[in-house]
Design an enzyme around this catalytic site. Structure first.
Site, PDB file in Angstrom:
ATOM      1  N   HIS A  99      35.374  44.263  46.219  1.00 21.51           N
ATOM      2  CA  HIS A  99      36.015  43.314  47.136  1.00 21.51           C
ATOM      3  C   HIS A  99      37.240  43.918  47.790  1.00 21.51           C
ATOM      4  CE1 HIS A  99      33.645  39.740  46.091  1.00 21.51           C
ATOM      5  NE2 HIS A  99      33.701  40.129  44.836  1.00 21.51           N
ATOM      6  N   HIS A 110      34.095  36.437  41.287  1.00 18.18           N
ATOM      7  CA  HIS A 110      34.713  36.714  39.991  1.00 18.18           C
ATOM      8  C   HIS A 110      36.118  36.116  39.947  1.00 18.18           C
ATOM      9  CE1 HIS A 110      31.404  39.345  39.026  1.00 18.18           C
ATOM     10  NE2 HIS A 110      31.978  39.771  37.914  1.00 18.18           N
TER      11      HIS A 110
END
Length: 328
Positions: free
Chosen positions: A228, A174
């Protein structure tokens, strides 16, 4: 009468020349589009590869939450939005099809290179996501070995897609893709507005930085969603930014150039536009002029402007819509 037939013959010759040049342009830029699309295909193909799975600890208490930026939204943010904004900027400023072609090709190049590198890094690094235990669903009572960490052998999750994605933490896709698309857009806007013309413009700076702020918010959301680690986000953001600028410079001059609002001219020049001169070594070349930064710029597809404090509207409107900066 003779003049009429002469004009008719000239018109026919010009149409044949234009048709031939268009074919040459397709042959010249076709490989660029094919390569970028192949890299994009690699990005999507690698998404289902098993990949390496690093060991992890069963004491990690991270959990899965709904994504603030789902995958479909990422594609809108990283690709659709920059493409639409670039097109609108083109129509407002220089109104050039060639500029739209170069901006679209550069954007796709940036995203495809970044995507391919990101996916290859993910499957070879195999770093567990912070929410791995919620995906894995370890066997009840599982404990880490006395010396070492646990493996996916303790997982009871039967959904292979969830398991594969559980070891795709580094780098953040992303983050890398959002910066690849929005950093390219930022460069495009900065070039069109001559942000670095050594005069200083606060409003131009804000407009140019706005896409980067959007990419930053996307990157931050990945740590908020436990998808993440912070290192993944930082690495992905740096990767996307570097590739975006690299891709931008393939088709546009430096942001400090007085011709930054124009794309490089086509690799196939118009034969009828200018007469070549003879260089010192005896080879024919097109007339050139030296810009303010000392770089040579070919006078192809329209003359370049002199660096001056003229309003941007006048700079954008100067010359025909197909004019571009010569590629040195």
């Amino acid at each position: 009468m003779a003049s009429f037939f002469a004009n008719a013959n000239t018109s026919v010759t010009t149409k044949k020349t234009d048709s031939k040049r268009r074919l040459q342009l397709v042959k010249s830029y076709g490989p660029d589009w094919i390569l970028t699309l192949v890299l994009a295909a690699v990005f999507f193909a690698l998404d289902s590869v098993h990949g390496y799975r690093r060991e992890f600890s069963v004491n990690d208490e991270s959990y899965v939450v709904n994504e603030r930026v789902p995958t479909w939204a990422l594609y809108l943010i990283a690709f659709v939005a920059p493409l639409v904004i670039q097109l609108c900027t083109n129509l407002i400023t220089i109104r050039s099809f060639w500029d739209f072609h170069n901006s679209a090709l550069g954007l796709v190049l940036s995203l495809s290179i970044t995507g391919a590198i990101t996916q290859l890094s993910k499957i070879t690094t195999g770093r567990p996501r912070p929410d791995l235990l919620s995906r894995c669903i370890p066997i009840s009572g599982s404990q880490d070995p006395t010396y070492g960490l646990s493996t996916d052998a303790i997982c009871t999750q039967t959904d292979s897609a969830i398991m594969i994605d559980g070891w795709r933490s580094f780098p953040s896709g992303h983050s890398s893709l959002s910066f690849a698309g929005l950093a390219f857009l930022s460069c495009y806007l900065a070039g069109k507005m001559h942000l670095f013309d050594k005069r200083g413009h606060t409003h131009k700076a804000w407009i140019s930085v706005a896409p980067l702020a959007g990419a930053t918010l996307v990157a931050i959301s990945r740590t908020m969603d436990s998808r993440h680690h912070w290192q993944d986000v930082v690495a992905g953001s740096l990767l996307g930014t570097v590739v975006a600028y690299f891709s931008y410079r393939q088709y546009y001059p430096s942001l400090t150039s007085p011709m930054s609002h124009r794309p490089y001219s086509p690799r196939v020049p118009r034969d009828e536009q200018v007469l070549p001169t003879v260089a010192s070594h005896g080879e024919a070349r097109y007339p050139v002029r030296e810009s303010e930064e000392g770089e040579e710029v070919e006078l192809i597809d329209g003359a370049v402007r002199k660096p001056d404090p003229e309003p941007l509207e006048e700079i954008w409107q100067r010359g025909d819509s197909s004019s571009a900066v010569g590629h040195v």
